[in-house]
Design an enzyme around this catalytic site. Structure first.
Site, mmCIF file in Angstrom:
data_model
loop_
_atom_site.group_PDB
_atom_site.id
_atom_site.type_symbol
_atom_site.label_atom_id
_atom_site.label_comp_id
_atom_site.label_asym_id
_atom_site.label_seq_id
_atom_site.Cartn_x
_atom_site.Cartn_y
_atom_site.Cartn_z
ATOM 1 C CE LYS A 1 36.411 27.143 34.078
ATOM 2 N NZ LYS A 1 36.121 26.357 32.894
ATOM 3 C CE LYS B 1 40.377 39.728 34.247
ATOM 4 N NZ LYS B 1 39.292 39.533 33.402
ATOM 5 C CE LYS C 1 25.860 33.730 31.361
ATOM 6 N NZ LYS C 1 26.597 34.172 30.190
#
Ligand code: TRP
Length: 330
Positions: A197, A112, A194
């Protein structure tokens, strides 16, 4: 029924097939046999500073979709994290014994920091403390999480153990991962990795996709030039279509297309058409249920109120006992 299961769901937007066959199907099976607490992690989502309208909308969306897929408030305790202020109290207590160094070493935190160097806030740093509080507030024994959450769960054990050692008690269990059964990896529609989104809206099948959209997405998936030798190995693209077909079509249909492939007489147009038909059959009831639930806000509020009421029983008990162990006077 001796296991206490806790899991949080981030209100990230629409659910897709990957979510369903990843964790959700297992949650639905677990609620039948264990004491499950499933909550929407709306405290956690504050690390990214959502505006108030978006936050509300995202919570409603995720709740409606989880319920439509089969999470059952009569079987599991389903609640909103922010309805349990005891979680934030426990989070604060835990933070007194959690060290900067150990939080800075967390992989998801470092990731992050790299992605959003201008928003390295204390909430982000202490994400694992809050997650530990979510879990041990109910004295959970098991947490059904995927690989990406293993480090967080390991820290939860460390923090629970630390509390026990510090106060010389055997109070919090050390929760372990509840391994998912039959985890099926759902491929992205563009064939790369995979379904998720982050790959783009067109590469995932959402439960809210309308029939036309669904068909369009499926008809656009990549194939190859077709098998030329009998019983040949399938290309990744074609394998992916079969993977999806196996999820939603009956075994005979899958077998028929396998035979056509092996004979080199398969027509990919027919294969995709069948997939589009069966996918629509699979998605449609959930999509309609999502609409029904979303239009019935009272119903959603009632579920969350009842869920909070149940969850508060163990949360209040834990906090009362923890305060006593810590040594607060009255
Ligand atoms: N961190 C989890 C995720 O990203 C969500 C979560 C928050 C969670 N609190 C939890 C999961 C407690 C399990 C238990 O998906």
């Amino acid at each position: 029924m001796n296991n206490i299961i806790v899991s949080g769901m981030r209100p990230t937007g629409n659910l897709h097939l990957g979510n369903y066959f990843g964790a959700l199907k297992n949650f639905i099976a677990l609620q039948e046999k264990e004491n499950c607490f499933f909550f929407i992690a709306d405290y956690h989502s504050l690390t990214t500073h959502p505006n108030p309208k978006d936050l509300k909308q995202k919570v409603k969306t995720i709740l409606a979709q989880y319920l439509a897929c089969g999470l059952n408030p009569e079987k599991a305790t389903i609640y909103l994290q922010s309805q349990l202020p005891q979680i934030s109290e426990l989070y604060m207590f835990l933070n007194m014994n959690i060290y900067l160094g150990e939080l800075e070493r967390v992989t998801s935190f470092k990731e992050k920091v790299r992605q959003h160097p201008n928003n390295v806030n204390a909430g982000l740093l202490t994400y694992p403390s809050l997650m530990a509080a979510d879990i041990i507030i109910h004295k959970a024994t098991h947490v059904p999480v995927g690989k990406d959450q293993e480090q967080h769960l390991e820290l939860t054990r460390t923090f629970a153990k630390r509390f026990n050692t510090m106060y010389g008690v055997n109070y919090f269990p050390e929760p372990v991962a509840y391994n998912f059964e039959n985890l099926i990896k759902i491929p992205s529609l563009n064939g790369e990795g995979k379904m998720g989104k982050s790959k783009g809206e067109n590469n995932a099948i959402f439960f809210v996709d309308e029939p036309n959209m669904l068909r369009k997405k499926i008809m656009k998936t990549k194939t190859d030039s077709g098998p030329v030798e009998k019983n040949s190995k399938k290309s990744q693209e074609v394998e992916n279509i079969f993977t999806l077909l196996k999820l939603v079509s009956d075994t005979q249909t899958v077998k028929d297309f396998e035979t056509l492939y092996d004979d080199c007489t398969i027509r990919y147009g027919d294969l995709k058409n069948q997939l589009a038909i069966d996918m629509e059959k699979f998605i449609a009831p959930v999509r309609e249920r999502v609409k029904e639930i979303e239009n019935n806000e009272e119903f959603m509020v009632k579920i969350l109120k009842d869920g909070a009421e149940k969850a508060l029983i163990s949360a209040k008990k834990t906090i009362k006992e923890v305060r006593d162990i810590i040594g607060f006077w009255i």
